[in-house]
Design a protein around this motif. Structure first.
Motif, mmCIF file in Angstrom:
data_model
loop_
_atom_site.group_PDB
_atom_site.id
_atom_site.type_symbol
_atom_site.label_atom_id
_atom_site.label_comp_id
_atom_site.label_asym_id
_atom_site.label_seq_id
_atom_site.Cartn_x
_atom_site.Cartn_y
_atom_site.Cartn_z
ATOM 1 N N TYR A 11 0.838 -1.199 0.000
ATOM 2 C CA TYR A 11 0.000 0.000 0.000
ATOM 3 C C TYR A 11 0.876 1.253 0.000
ATOM 4 C CZ TYR A 11 -3.326 3.519 1.556
ATOM 5 O OH TYR A 11 -4.091 4.649 1.643
ATOM 6 N N VAL A 12 0.618 2.137 -0.950
ATOM 7 C CA VAL A 12 1.358 3.398 -1.048
ATOM 8 C C VAL A 12 0.353 4.549 -1.095
ATOM 9 C CG1 VAL A 12 2.984 4.776 -2.395
ATOM 10 C CG2 VAL A 12 3.238 2.284 -2.301
ATOM 11 N N PRO A 13 0.384 5.455 -0.141
ATOM 12 C CA PRO A 13 -0.556 6.579 -0.136
ATOM 13 C C PRO A 13 -0.401 7.460 -1.371
ATOM 14 C CG PRO A 13 0.616 6.419 1.958
ATOM 15 C CD PRO A 13 1.300 5.495 0.997
ATOM 16 N N HIS A 17 7.558 22.921 8.667
ATOM 17 C CA HIS A 17 9.000 22.744 8.863
ATOM 18 C C HIS A 17 9.384 21.648 9.851
ATOM 19 C CE1 HIS A 17 9.808 26.140 6.325
ATOM 20 N NE2 HIS A 17 9.021 26.920 7.055
ATOM 21 N N VAL A 18 8.444 20.797 10.203
ATOM 22 C CA VAL A 18 8.789 19.657 11.053
ATOM 23 C C VAL A 18 9.812 18.786 10.323
ATOM 24 C CG1 VAL A 18 7.911 17.493 12.022
ATOM 25 C CG2 VAL A 18 6.607 19.604 12.310
ATOM 26 N N ASP A 19 10.926 18.516 10.962
ATOM 27 C CA ASP A 19 12.002 17.714 10.369
ATOM 28 C C ASP A 19 11.629 16.230 10.437
ATOM 29 O OD1 ASP A 19 14.600 16.020 10.703
ATOM 30 O OD2 ASP A 19 15.300 17.909 9.840
ATOM 31 N N HIS A 20 11.561 15.578 9.275
ATOM 32 C CA HIS A 20 11.100 14.191 9.227
ATOM 33 C C HIS A 20 11.998 13.240 10.016
ATOM 34 C CE1 HIS A 20 8.521 14.818 5.335
ATOM 35 N NE2 HIS A 20 8.085 15.479 6.373
ATOM 36 N N LYS A 21 13.307 13.420 9.919
ATOM 37 C CA LYS A 21 14.219 12.513 10.623
ATOM 38 C C LYS A 21 14.052 12.639 12.139
ATOM 39 C CE LYS A 21 17.775 12.143 7.040
ATOM 40 N NZ LYS A 21 19.199 12.422 6.677
ATOM 41 N N ILE A 42 4.344 5.575 8.310
ATOM 42 C CA ILE A 42 4.411 7.003 8.644
ATOM 43 C C ILE A 42 5.282 7.725 7.623
ATOM 44 C CG2 ILE A 42 5.291 8.690 10.310
ATOM 45 C CD1 ILE A 42 4.517 6.749 12.544
ATOM 46 N N LYS A 43 6.431 7.141 7.304
ATOM 47 C CA LYS A 43 7.339 7.753 6.323
ATOM 48 C C LYS A 43 6.666 7.888 4.965
ATOM 49 C CE LYS A 43 11.707 6.143 8.370
ATOM 50 N NZ LYS A 43 12.879 5.232 8.190
ATOM 51 N N ARG A 44 5.897 6.886 4.580
ATOM 52 C CA ARG A 44 5.212 6.947 3.283
ATOM 53 C C ARG A 44 4.202 8.087 3.243
ATOM 54 N NH1 ARG A 44 4.148 0.572 1.573
ATOM 55 N NH2 ARG A 44 6.358 -0.034 1.534
ATOM 56 N N PHE A 45 3.472 8.268 4.332
ATOM 57 C CA PHE A 45 2.504 9.368 4.375
ATOM 58 C C PHE A 45 3.212 10.719 4.365
ATOM 59 C CE2 PHE A 45 -0.856 6.348 5.751
ATOM 60 C CZ PHE A 45 -1.861 6.785 4.905
ATOM 61 N N THR A 67 7.197 16.460 -0.544
ATOM 62 C CA THR A 67 7.112 16.879 0.864
ATOM 63 C C THR A 67 8.283 16.277 1.630
ATOM 64 O OG1 THR A 67 5.514 15.065 1.145
ATOM 65 C CG2 THR A 67 4.620 17.279 0.968
ATOM 66 N N ASN A 68 9.397 17.003 1.619
ATOM 67 C CA ASN A 68 10.603 16.527 2.283
ATOM 68 C C ASN A 68 10.695 16.982 3.737
ATOM 69 O OD1 ASN A 68 11.649 15.204 -0.050
ATOM 70 N ND2 ASN A 68 12.168 17.221 -0.880
ATOM 71 N N GLU A 69 9.793 17.865 4.124
ATOM 72 C CA GLU A 69 9.698 18.299 5.516
ATOM 73 C C GLU A 69 8.253 18.689 5.795
ATOM 74 O OE1 GLU A 69 11.973 21.784 6.365
ATOM 75 O OE2 GLU A 69 11.041 22.971 4.779
#
Length: 439
Positions: free
Chosen positions: A83-85, A172-176, A195-198, A212-214
């Motif tokens: 499944y990929v959003p 600006h939330v940093d994904h890492k 979560i990362k996929r979303f 959407t990198n951040e």
């Protein structure tokens, strides 16, 4: 979807929440399997079918036509991790300052999965969040945040307030860093991957896809709980564990989503916080203060005495301007009124609605206006704000007369005729709905 199945899902989530509460250091490594047919059916049932559709245009009603098969296929894709959003559709809504806020509208199936993920993550993290956080939490809201802030200032030794705005927090939330925060208590690899996929699903504006990198897109069902986890580690826990114990004076923090109010006893500690500690902390996590919206003011029971000209500054929080006042007995009180920007925005919204619907029957039009007035009073109808409510009603009354008289010559009202019509179809009277001292 029957009540028994719903109860089974809720029982499992309650059990997880209880474990999380009883064992503060517990790390959950296997919860992804809860995204099963029962969970997703419950999510489908709870979703509002009237909400805007995503890029595929599929509504709740359309999805329901082949519901059981759709859910079964969805579970199969989720369990096999195929499944990929899809990217979300960006739409814009006006903000109080006249600018536009971008919202991300996901496809309906993505909404189902997001709601399921939210339920699982929330069950684990809700017991971890501190009492100073009020945004997007069960059984907490804006009025609770206002009551807590009021209590801190009136009952505590508060002399200074830092009104600090985080610049574009959701963008600006940093994904890492966010994933590191989530992994403090959730280490199920499939939950983390989803979560990362979303987060990386992207947004489509008109016909252009934007990566959407951040950030966590506003409008997403999953974003609020993820943003709360980020805020928990970036500010809430840090303030509780590092700031309060190391400051000599009293200090408090009140958080609603990305809106924060900080209270301090001593000026030097408030200055240290706003000039050094807070900016440094935010920079570490890829955030920064909006300098034009951040200030330190003298506030509290002795603020007037400290003021050179006898005037005391005010600050805005959650749509209200907070100012120093006195009770009927002459005792210090924090009072609130609708913030001017919010007031103007609400009047503008009402103006646009009345203008666009002025051809409705008067009875139906006023019925709809009263529904809007009731919503306004329920939020802004708080202790000491009676004048702003009455002023808002007067503005609505004036707008109604103006735009009804622009329908046509034949349907125009004289002043006396309008008063008589309002007498027969009255606008809802202002009402204080929230007692700030009812904690």
């Amino acid at each position: 979807m029957n009540d028994k199945t719903s109860n089974i899902v809720e029982t499992k989530l309650s059990r997880i929440a209880q474990i999380s509460k009883d064992k503060p250091k517990e790390v959950f490594t296997s919860v992804y399997h809860l995204l099963n047919e029962e969970m997703l059916m419950l999510c489908h049932k709870e979703l509002d079918g009237k909400k805007a559709t995503g890029l595929d245009g599929i509504t709740k009603e359309k999805y329901e036509e082949n519901l059981e098969e759709n859910i079964k296929n969805l579970v199969t894709e989720l369990q096999s991790m195929s499944y990929v959003p899809s990217p979300a559709k960006r739409v814009y809504i006006p903000k109080a300052n006249g600018k536009m806020r971008g919202l991300a509208i996901a496809n309906y199936e993505d909404k189902i999965v997001q709601l399921g993920m939210k339920k699982i993550i929330e069950a684990i993290y809700e017991p971890k969040f501190l009492n100073c956080m009020y945004g997007f939490r069960p059984h907490k809201g804006c009025h609770d945040a206002l009551k807590a802030l009021n209590k801190n200032i009136e009952n505590g030794k508060v002399n200074y307030v830092v009104d600090a705005d985080i610049k574009g927090f959701f963008d600006h939330v940093d994904h890492k860093w966010l994933i590191k925060c989530v992994e403090q208590h959730i280490k199920d690899p499939r939950i983390i991957r989803m979560i990362k996929r979303f987060l990386k699903a992207g947004i489509v504006e008109k016909t252009i896809k934007i990566d959407t990198n951040e950030g966590t897109p506003q409008g997403s069902i999953l974003s609020p709980v993820l943003a709360n986890i980020y805020m928990h580690y970036v500010l809430s826990l840090w303030f509780e564990k590092k700031i309060k114990p190391n400051f000599k004076g009293e200090s408090y923090i009140t958080i609603y989503a990305d809106d924060c109010a900080y209270c301090f006893q001593y000026k030097n500690e408030a200055e240290l916080f706003i000039n050094e500690l807070l900016p440094k902390r935010l920079r570490k996590f890829g955030l920064e203060l909006a300098k034009d919206k951040t200030k330190l003011i003298s506030f509290g029971r002795f603020a007037k005495e400290r003021s050179k000209n006898g005037k005391v500054e005010t600050f805005d929080f959650l749509g209200f301007t907070h100012y120093c006042g006195l009770s009927k007995r002459g005792q210090f009180r924090v009072k609130r009124k609708t913030a001017q920007k919010k007031f103007n925005a609400k009047v503008k919204e009402m103006k646009i609605w009345i203008k666009d619907h002025r051809h409705l029957k008067v009875t139906e039009m006023i019925k709809q206006i009263n529904i809007k007035l009731r919503g306004h009073y329920q939020y802004y109808g708080i202790t000491d704000n009676a004048y702003s409510l009455s002023l808002f009603k007067r503005c609505v009354n004036k707008l109604l007369w103006k735009w009804l008289n622009r329908r046509s010559e034949r349907k125009s009202y004289t002043s006396e005729e309008f008063k008589e019509m309002i007498k027969q179809n009255p606008l809802l009277e202002p009402k204080i709905c929230v007692n700030i001292y009812d904690v």
